[in-house]
Write a protein that holds these residues in place. Structure first.
Motif, PDB file in Angstrom:
ATOM      1  N   TYR B  27      14.728 -13.582 -27.727  1.00  9.58           N
ATOM      2  CA  TYR B  27      14.621 -12.992 -29.179  1.00  9.58           C
ATOM      3  C   TYR B  27      15.518 -13.112 -30.188  1.00  9.58           C
ATOM      4  CZ  TYR B  27      17.390  -8.558 -28.634  1.00  9.58           C
ATOM      5  OH  TYR B  27      18.152  -7.769 -28.441  1.00  9.58           O
ATOM      6  N   LYS B  28      16.516 -13.676 -29.780  1.00  8.31           N
ATOM      7  CA  LYS B  28      17.658 -13.911 -30.762  1.00  8.31           C
ATOM      8  C   LYS B  28      17.786 -15.219 -31.134  1.00  8.31           C
ATOM      9  CE  LYS B  28      20.356  -9.715 -30.675  1.00  8.31           C
ATOM     10  NZ  LYS B  28      21.604  -9.056 -30.364  1.00  8.31           N
ATOM     11  N   ARG B  29      17.140 -16.268 -30.357  1.00  5.98           N
ATOM     12  CA  ARG B  29      17.127 -17.492 -30.437  1.00  5.98           C
ATOM     13  C   ARG B  29      16.313 -17.975 -31.844  1.00  5.98           C
ATOM     14  NH1 ARG B  29      14.689 -21.075 -25.579  1.00  5.98           N
ATOM     15  NH2 ARG B  29      15.530 -23.296 -26.366  1.00  5.98           N
ATOM     16  N   ILE B  30      17.344 -18.749 -32.290  1.00  2.00           N
ATOM     17  CA  ILE B  30      16.820 -19.409 -33.776  1.00  2.00           C
ATOM     18  C   ILE B  30      15.758 -20.285 -33.399  1.00  2.00           C
ATOM     19  CG2 ILE B  30      17.425 -20.458 -36.249  1.00  2.00           C
ATOM     20  CD1 ILE B  30      18.466 -17.379 -35.805  1.00  2.00           C
ATOM     21  N   THR B  31      14.600 -20.081 -34.250  1.00  2.99           N
ATOM     22  CA  THR B  31      13.468 -21.036 -34.070  1.00  2.99           C
ATOM     23  C   THR B  31      12.950 -21.750 -35.596  1.00  2.99           C
ATOM     24  OG1 THR B  31      12.054 -19.286 -34.441  1.00  2.99           O
ATOM     25  CG2 THR B  31      12.422 -20.099 -32.121  1.00  2.99           C
ATOM     26  N   ASN B 339      22.461 -22.442 -27.571  1.00  2.00           N
ATOM     27  CA  ASN B 339      23.670 -21.381 -27.776  1.00  2.00           C
ATOM     28  C   ASN B 339      24.958 -21.652 -28.520  1.00  2.00           C
ATOM     29  OD1 ASN B 339      22.019 -19.966 -26.101  1.00  2.00           O
ATOM     30  ND2 ASN B 339      22.848 -20.454 -24.089  1.00  2.00           N
ATOM     31  N   GLU B 340      24.897 -23.028 -29.032  1.00  2.00           N
ATOM     32  CA  GLU B 340      25.978 -23.585 -29.658  1.00  2.00           C
ATOM     33  C   GLU B 340      25.673 -23.766 -31.332  1.00  2.00           C
ATOM     34  OE1 GLU B 340      25.694 -25.033 -26.544  1.00  2.00           O
ATOM     35  OE2 GLU B 340      27.060 -23.586 -25.995  1.00  2.00           O
ATOM     36  N   GLY B 341      24.452 -23.517 -31.381  1.00  2.00           N
ATOM     37  CA  GLY B 341      23.912 -23.522 -32.803  1.00  2.00           C
ATOM     38  C   GLY B 341      23.398 -24.800 -33.132  1.00  2.00           C
TER      39      GLY B 341
END
Lengths: 482, 482
Positions: B27-31, B339-341
């Motif tokens: 849910y915090k994963r940027i999409t 995870n590293e952006g």
């Protein structure tokens, strides 16, 4: 959506006319207006009326806020006395309507307003908007449901609806018309239309593999599984992965209530192939849901080709009634009262014969065959006529008056019921479930010939002799014009 | 319309996916999601984007009430932790969008969302609904306005709209697209779209004679007169009575700004006859308004036949975009962050080539010819590419990669602008007048060939080489599937 009430959702001319009636002494004059429509969407045999509940809410809340009045004042065309009158404006009249879910036919009064001229005029736009919109969608939904021959039909169209109300109330109307549920969450919350859904393609794309996506979903919602199998390739990837996951996760838990969804490609071909793959894997219990560009025409063809679909999810072609996106309900003056309270019938003539209105304050009767229970004909009568179901009744076609039909052994009911009386709501609003059930039962009472998609039998909507004579009499006064 | 906020106007699967992302750590994963459309309504050459203001309001108000959460709990499929998380739910991401009123072409990102998976997913339905609805109507309105070649076009369709928002926001979108005003009063009050109107047939029917009705109206509103002349017979009754009243009431007051309205019959024939009758009576100043079943096709034909119409009032065929009532905007995942952006591009493949998406977080550039000012082509680039307008630029067609075009002597602008940044609105919303003016100017910058109704020139929307290589690379991973 804001807190704004809908009183100002009116055509501006309602207000110019209202001010004019106010200034010229007509505003207490009792007027009668009918809502009716002239042609059935998609050339069908009937429409289903819907949208009355929202009309009732609107009428109950009818009022002008001080902001509304300030706005009107800023237009510099309304009299201060009129604006003052609007401060306490509310509906004081009567409304009669055919209940939601009833099959209705062209030219019969779906809703009748009896009210002082200003009130009756002002509500025109919203009343039409609500009845037109929801009748359109209920009618379309019922066509799609009939094409599906007992398969489940779900409403999936919110994202393509024409505005928020298009989605929310469209889903309500679709439920009345026979859909089993919707994808629109708020329609469930507000109206109790069962909402459901599982996953979009993005769910699958979020995972490294389709298998992982399916597995995670089944672990998360073992009791609510419909796997979308067309993200990569339906038959090479989606269905095999689904079968694997069903066997690994769901069957060991004893769960047999799950499905796959096909959302692209040829539904007939893919559903048969997928059905065989599922059956060969021992998953006869797995249902198949299809979505993507469906409507009654495609579903009818898919059924003819024996497509293996258990549930149809129908989107834009339902929520906008794409093939006929307008329900042409109109609102016409049919009578006014004189100073002594006599009801004076009014007619709107037209060079186009089909556009000439049926005058007078009317009743609508529906005749049912006593033996089969089927609806035989509707008849428009003048408000004070009473039909005696003990005697045969001769009805005749107003377009071809020599065509008469003698009805015997019938039951009869009046279709319009009182909704408002002297401004008070007197209608015991049925629940949405009741409306939906009633709709299904009423449609069962129509002959199959009326329900055909192509060239349906034209159901009789006749005028009583008394009404016909009134109409002829009024028409004769305009004979120089038409 | 109630005070209900629109957060719950979402497809139910947005919520099942959201709960799934929450439980499974995504849910915090940027999409990154793009809104784009695939084909222009009515086979036109371009669409006009609209609906952004309502998206902004929606995003600002995004929240779940305790009733919403209770409702969700009652479905028995959501985790308590997730429901708890929803209590403080709000939008924290970024949104970029092409401003309202801009001509847009298939496959270019109209709006891009960068946000944690749950947030980006949840807003899908409403964002699409708003953009789809208003872009549909703005596009249709502009077609009708272009067909009218400088005549005034007014929006008259509220009663046939698909729900209240269909009417209210449809009138807003029609104004952006070029209509001069609306009949919908509330759209004026809420959005400042000029509303106007005078009389319906019922006004005329309320009086003993048409002459009395016209006379009373002119006395009541001498400065706002458009007499509806078709209640009985346009040429035998309506126009002669109107002429009489204009001469008796308005001319003596020095008023020359009035009109008649034709609402039935053949507009071409009647307008010419009426024009001649008015002119013969010395009323060259009297304008003619036409309404009834108008759209761009009929107006184009009327103009070809030299119909004498000054103003077109357009109803159901505009407010529902009747000939193409769906704008098929979609919302597709185009990238996720690891995870590293790092931004990892995503693609949605399909057996249907046209449905394969353009991956990655992108920019849209529009190139204008320096000499003529006209728009030459659009180019989709990866977010970190910068176009240098000092050097020639070679663009190529992604469907036919051997077709290249060298652009020289151009100016270029990025079409998307930041709307939200870290959940805060950073966009200085233009006024509706500004949007309307901007729209007209931008359409002036399109070549006439793109604006043709039939078989318009296909405007170039190309991919940068870098984006094309990314797409090819991703596609190669799915080559077994497509």
């Amino acid at each position: 959506m804001t807190e704004k009430n809908m009183t100002m959702l009116c055509d501006f001319y309602e207000l110019t006319m209202a001010n004019g009636y106010f200034k010229n002494g007509f505003y207490k004059r009792i007027t009668y207006f009918d809502v009716f429509y002239r042609s059935v969407p998609d050339n069908g045999g009937f429409a289903i009326v819907a949208g009355l509940e929202q009309v009732i809410d609107y009428i109950k809340n009818l009022h002008f806020s001080s902001e509304d009045i300030d706005y009107l004042r800023s237009k510099n065309i309304f009299d201060e006395e009129f604006l003052d009158y609007l401060k306490d404006f509310h509906f004081t009249g009567d409304i009669y309507a055919i209940p939601e879910g009833t099959p209705v036919f062209p030219n019969e009064p779906i809703l009748t307003v009896k009210a002082p001229a200003i009130e009756a005029q002002l509500i025109e736009t919203f009343v039409l908007l609500s009845i037109n919109h929801q009748s359109l969608i209920a009618t379309k939904a019922n066509r799609i449901v009939r094409a599906s021959q007992g398969r489940t039909v779900l409403e999936f169209g919110s994202r393509r609806a024409q505005g928020a109300d298009g989605a929310i109330l469209g889903a309500r109307a679709a439920y009345i018309g026979g859909c089993a549920g919707t994808a629109c969450t708020i329609t469930d919350e507000l109206y109790g239309v069962p909402a459901g859904g599982t996953m979009a393609h993005s769910w699958i794309q979020m995972f490294d593999t389709e298998y992982d996506a399916f597995k995670t979903y089944c672990e998360t919602y073992p009791e609510n599984v419909t796997l979308l199998v067309d993200t990569y390739n339906t038959l090479k990837s989606g269905v095999p992965n689904a079968i694997k996951v069903f066997k690994e996760i769901l069957l060991p838990k004893g769960i047999t209530n799950f499905a796959i969804r096909l959302d692209s490609g040829d539904i007939s071909y893919l559903s048969k192939k997928a059905r065989k793959m599922l059956d060969d894997a021992g998953l006869q219990c797995c249902k198949i849901v299809a979505s993507n560009a469906l409507d009654e025409y495609l579903i009818r063809d898919l059924m003819m080709q024996d497509a293996k679909v258990d549930t149809f999810g129908v989107g834009e072609r339902l929520i906008t009634s794409k093939s006929t996106p307008v329900f042409g309900g109109v609102y016409k003056l049919v009578a006014v009262e004189d100073n002594e309270g006599n009801i004076i019938p009014k007619i709107k003539v037209s060079e186009n014969t089909a556009k000439i209105t049926n005058p007078h304050f009317k009743k609508v009767y529906r005749y049912y065959d006593k033996e089969s229970g089927k609806a035989l004909a509707d008849e428009l009568c003048i408000y004070d006529e009473v039909v005696n179901d003990k005697e045969p009744r001769i009805i005749f076609d107003q377009q071809a008056t020599w065509k008469t039909k003698e009805l015997t052994n019938f039951t009869v009911r009046e279709l319009q019921v009182p909704i408002f009386k002297d401004g008070k709501c007197v209608y015991d609003m049925p629940t949405l479930e009741e409306i939906k059930d009633y709709c299904a039962k009423e449609i069962d009472l129509l002959w199959d010939e009326v329900k055909r998609f192509e060239n349906p039998h034209k159901y009789y909507v006749d005028l009583s002799e008394k009404l016909w004579n009134t109409k002829k009499d009024l028409l004769s006064r305009f004979k120089n014009f038409i």
